[in-house]
Every structure is written in structure tokens, then in C-alpha cells.
Motif scaffolding. Sequence first.
Motif, PDB file in Angstrom:
ATOM      1  N   GLY A  42      -3.779  12.340  -3.968  1.00 17.40           N
ATOM      2  CA  GLY A  42      -2.738  12.856  -4.840  1.00 17.40           C
ATOM      3  C   GLY A  42      -2.049  11.827  -5.712  1.00 17.40           C
ATOM      4  O   GLY A  42      -1.061  12.141  -6.383  1.00 17.40           O
ATOM      5  N   GLU A  43      -2.579  10.602  -5.738  1.00 13.88           N
ATOM      6  CA  GLU A  43      -1.954   9.535  -6.525  1.00 13.88           C
ATOM      7  C   GLU A  43      -2.672   9.351  -7.857  1.00 13.88           C
ATOM      8  O   GLU A  43      -3.900   9.424  -7.933  1.00 13.88           O
ATOM      9  N   ILE A  44      -1.890   9.078  -8.896  1.00 13.18           N
ATOM     10  CA  ILE A  44      -2.415   8.839 -10.229  1.00 13.18           C
ATOM     11  C   ILE A  44      -1.964   7.455 -10.687  1.00 13.18           C
ATOM     12  O   ILE A  44      -0.762   7.153 -10.692  1.00 13.18           O
ATOM     13  N   ASN A  45      -2.915   6.607 -11.064  1.00 18.63           N
ATOM     14  CA  ASN A  45      -2.595   5.298 -11.641  1.00 18.63           C
ATOM     15  C   ASN A  45      -2.428   5.466 -13.153  1.00 18.63           C
ATOM     16  O   ASN A  45      -3.287   6.056 -13.809  1.00 18.63           O
ATOM     17  N   VAL A  46      -1.331   4.932 -13.682  1.00 17.41           N
ATOM     18  CA  VAL A  46      -0.975   5.194 -15.077  1.00 17.41           C
ATOM     19  C   VAL A  46      -0.705   3.891 -15.817  1.00 17.41           C
ATOM     20  O   VAL A  46      -0.064   2.974 -15.292  1.00 17.41           O
ATOM     21  N   GLY A  47      -1.190   3.824 -17.058  1.00 18.53           N
ATOM     22  CA  GLY A  47      -0.876   2.712 -17.948  1.00 18.53           C
ATOM     23  C   GLY A  47      -0.670   3.235 -19.358  1.00 18.53           C
ATOM     24  O   GLY A  47      -1.368   4.158 -19.791  1.00 18.53           O
ATOM     25  N   PHE A  48       0.310   2.675 -20.073  1.00 17.85           N
ATOM     26  CA  PHE A  48       0.625   3.103 -21.440  1.00 17.85           C
ATOM     27  C   PHE A  48       0.257   2.002 -22.431  1.00 17.85           C
ATOM     28  O   PHE A  48       0.508   0.816 -22.171  1.00 17.85           O
ATOM     29  N   GLN A  98      -0.370  -3.157 -24.099  1.00 21.64           N
ATOM     30  CA  GLN A  98       0.160  -2.383 -22.982  1.00 21.64           C
ATOM     31  C   GLN A  98       1.674  -2.348 -23.047  1.00 21.64           C
ATOM     32  O   GLN A  98       2.323  -3.351 -23.331  1.00 21.64           O
ATOM     33  N   VAL A  99       2.239  -1.185 -22.776  1.00 24.14           N
ATOM     34  CA  VAL A  99       3.684  -0.993 -22.807  1.00 24.14           C
ATOM     35  C   VAL A  99       4.192  -0.901 -21.372  1.00 24.14           C
ATOM     36  O   VAL A  99       3.838   0.029 -20.637  1.00 24.14           O
ATOM     37  N   GLY A 100       5.011  -1.849 -20.949  1.00 20.43           N
ATOM     38  CA  GLY A 100       5.515  -1.842 -19.587  1.00 20.43           C
ATOM     39  C   GLY A 100       4.438  -2.169 -18.575  1.00 20.43           C
ATOM     40  O   GLY A 100       3.312  -2.550 -18.919  1.00 20.43           O
ATOM     41  N   LYS A 101       4.780  -2.005 -17.312  1.00 17.78           N
ATOM     42  CA  LYS A 101       3.842  -2.294 -16.233  1.00 17.78           C
ATOM     43  C   LYS A 101       3.123  -1.022 -15.798  1.00 17.78           C
ATOM     44  O   LYS A 101       3.682   0.078 -15.870  1.00 17.78           O
ATOM     45  N   PRO A 102       1.877  -1.138 -15.339  1.00 15.48           N
ATOM     46  CA  PRO A 102       1.196   0.037 -14.801  1.00 15.48           C
ATOM     47  C   PRO A 102       1.901   0.530 -13.548  1.00 15.48           C
ATOM     48  O   PRO A 102       2.593  -0.233 -12.864  1.00 15.48           O
ATOM     49  N   LEU A 103       1.743   1.807 -13.258  1.00 19.63           N
ATOM     50  CA  LEU A 103       2.439   2.389 -12.114  1.00 19.63           C
ATOM     51  C   LEU A 103       1.539   3.387 -11.414  1.00 19.63           C
ATOM     52  O   LEU A 103       0.535   3.845 -11.957  1.00 19.63           O
ATOM     53  N   VAL A 104       1.926   3.723 -10.192  1.00 23.47           N
ATOM     54  CA  VAL A 104       1.240   4.761  -9.437  1.00 23.47           C
ATOM     55  C   VAL A 104       2.243   5.867  -9.173  1.00 23.47           C
ATOM     56  O   VAL A 104       3.399   5.605  -8.809  1.00 23.47           O
ATOM     57  N   THR A 105       1.840   7.109  -9.405  1.00 22.61           N
ATOM     58  CA  THR A 105       2.753   8.231  -9.248  1.00 22.61           C
ATOM     59  C   THR A 105       1.971   9.452  -8.776  1.00 22.61           C
ATOM     60  O   THR A 105       0.766   9.370  -8.508  1.00 22.61           O
ATOM     61  N   ASN A 106       2.653  10.607  -8.679  1.00 18.29           N
ATOM     62  CA  ASN A 106       1.971  11.828  -8.269  1.00 18.29           C
ATOM     63  C   ASN A 106       1.599  12.658  -9.496  1.00 18.29           C
ATOM     64  O   ASN A 106       1.961  12.335 -10.627  1.00 18.29           O
ATOM     65  N   LEU A 107       0.879  13.732  -9.281  1.00 20.52           N
ATOM     66  CA  LEU A 107       0.357  14.522 -10.388  1.00 20.52           C
ATOM     67  C   LEU A 107       1.468  15.147 -11.218  1.00 20.52           C
ATOM     68  O   LEU A 107       1.402  15.144 -12.457  1.00 20.52           O
ATOM     69  N   ASP A 108       2.482  15.695 -10.567  1.00 18.40           N
ATOM     70  CA  ASP A 108       3.569  16.347 -11.309  1.00 18.40           C
ATOM     71  C   ASP A 108       4.294  15.353 -12.208  1.00 18.40           C
ATOM     72  O   ASP A 108       4.615  15.662 -13.366  1.00 18.40           O
ATOM     73  N   GLU A 109       4.561  14.158 -11.699  1.00 19.14           N
ATOM     74  CA  GLU A 109       5.256  13.150 -12.501  1.00 19.14           C
ATOM     75  C   GLU A 109       4.342  12.648 -13.620  1.00 19.14           C
ATOM     76  O   GLU A 109       4.818  12.398 -14.744  1.00 19.14           O
ATOM     77  N   PRO A 169      -6.975  -9.188  -7.746  1.00 12.40           N
ATOM     78  CA  PRO A 169      -6.979  -7.729  -7.748  1.00 12.40           C
ATOM     79  C   PRO A 169      -5.624  -7.152  -8.143  1.00 12.40           C
ATOM     80  O   PRO A 169      -4.571  -7.680  -7.777  1.00 12.40           O
ATOM     81  N   LEU A 170      -5.675  -6.061  -8.920  1.00  9.67           N
ATOM     82  CA  LEU A 170      -4.469  -5.315  -9.271  1.00  9.67           C
ATOM     83  C   LEU A 170      -4.401  -4.101  -8.366  1.00  9.67           C
ATOM     84  O   LEU A 170      -5.149  -3.133  -8.538  1.00  9.67           O
ATOM     85  N   TYR A 171      -3.540  -4.157  -7.375  1.00  7.31           N
ATOM     86  CA  TYR A 171      -3.333  -3.038  -6.464  1.00  7.31           C
ATOM     87  C   TYR A 171      -1.983  -2.402  -6.772  1.00  7.31           C
ATOM     88  O   TYR A 171      -0.957  -3.089  -6.777  1.00  7.31           O
ATOM     89  N   LEU A 172      -1.964  -1.095  -7.017  1.00  7.86           N
ATOM     90  CA  LEU A 172      -0.716  -0.399  -7.308  1.00  7.86           C
ATOM     91  C   LEU A 172      -0.150   0.288  -6.081  1.00  7.86           C
ATOM     92  O   LEU A 172       0.932   0.845  -6.131  1.00  7.86           O
ATOM     93  N   ARG A 173      -0.906   0.275  -4.997  1.00  3.68           N
ATOM     94  CA  ARG A 173      -0.367   0.743  -3.713  1.00  3.68           C
ATOM     95  C   ARG A 173      -0.964  -0.119  -2.617  1.00  3.68           C
ATOM     96  O   ARG A 173      -1.905  -0.877  -2.841  1.00  3.68           O
ATOM     97  N   GLU A 174      -0.406   0.003  -1.404  1.00  3.26           N
ATOM     98  CA  GLU A 174      -0.875  -0.798  -0.290  1.00  3.26           C
ATOM     99  C   GLU A 174      -2.231  -0.301   0.199  1.00  3.26           C
ATOM    100  O   GLU A 174      -2.593   0.859   0.019  1.00  3.26           O
TER     101      GLU A 174
END
Length: 225
Positions: free
Chosen positions: A123-129, A136-147, A204-209
Motif C-alpha cells: 500500500g505504499e507509493i514512492n513519490v518524486g516531483f 527535482q522539487v523537494g525530497k522524494p517521499l513515501v506515502t499511501n495511495l489516498d495521499e 541506496p535510496l531507501y524511503l522506508r525501513e
Amino acid sequence: MILLAIDTASALCAACVYDSDADRELGRSVLDLGKGHAEHLMAVVDEALAQAAVGFDALGRIVVSVGPGSFTGVRVGVATARGFALALNIPAVGVTTLEAVAAETRQSFAGKRIMVTLDGGRGEINVGFFDETGDQVGKPLVTNLDEAARLATAHDGVIAGSAAAMVAGAADRTFPTGSTGATADICVYARLGAAKAVGEKPKPLYLREADAKPQAGFVLPRIQS
């Protein structure tokens, strides 16, 4: 400059040899493995070098995908790239999967803002703008589908990556859609890596543990003397 690019961040195990001066790919090898990158990567690299008719001594740089993606795959690729760089005394640079998918998408959507969404599983989505110039705008993030759907609606630009269809469905609207893979073509990594300044060693770029963690219940107590 002749360079070797490696990508093991997804199901693919890919390598290519690229001439940055001529902007020309000299050789490539790509396997769709799912797993087993460590067992096949050296053969993939050897095949790419053989197609290019060059040896390791011709390389001036190593480029590697640093994720986000498969934890094991990313570690295999980064460790191999750093090992090559050390043995050959040449630099290694890292390119994120988010950067690569955005760059591949810009080939069809030049001058557009891009939101890359990669399915991280569970259920996690890795996002980059990325802005209109490709930065790239800001830092990449990990979030859920709704967000991620909320962010895509607010972004109101091109969306790309393996989670693009899921995000559009959750947002209940249509977006201009770019590359929808979990990674980009290996030559995209080569071009991006050739243009990057040499800095810190790739990591490595890990956005979650990681899922695997020490089992604290099996730790033995220290004996007090």
C-alpha cells in the motif's frame, strides 16, 4: 567517455555500455528476472561489454540505479558498481529510479511538470516531483495511495511510474501519463549518469525501513561478572 550503466532496482537486471561523447549506446543486456540479480549481474555486464567490443579498461565511469526499488536488488547493484569503481580506479555515480522515470517521461512531455509514482508494495507509493526543467522539487517521499491521489490532484501535471494508474483511479480523474514502468530504459540511466557531477559514492535510496529486522527476543543477556 565510455561508461557502464547498471540497473537492478526492479525486476530487470540491466547493463549498457554508453559513449557519452557520441551520445550512442554501444551494447546492452537486459534480463527480466524478478529475483536473482546477484547470480546474473556479472553475466549481464559481460554481455553488454561483449556487444560493445570493449573491455573494463575502456571505462571511464560506472553509473548505477540507487532506488527506490527492491531492497536486495538495489544493494546488489550499488555494491557491484562501487566494487568496479574501486578496482578500476574510476568514479561511480548514482541515479534514482525517480529521476530516470521522470527523464524518460520528458521525452514525450518536454517542458511539463512530472510527478513520478512508484508502487512500493504494501500500500505504499514512492513519490518524486520534477519541475518543467527536469529538476527535482523537494525530497522524494513515501506515502499511501489516498495521499498520493491528493498530491496528484494538487500537482495537476503529468504522472508517471508503476503506480500511475492506481493513483489516477484513486483520484477518480484522468491525468496525462508518461512512462509507467517500475524503472526506465537502461540507456536513460547512462545519459543521466554521464551528465552528473562526481560526488559521494553511490548509496541506496531507501524511503522506508527494511522488512528484515533483528529478532530482539533471541538476544542473549549479558553475563555480569
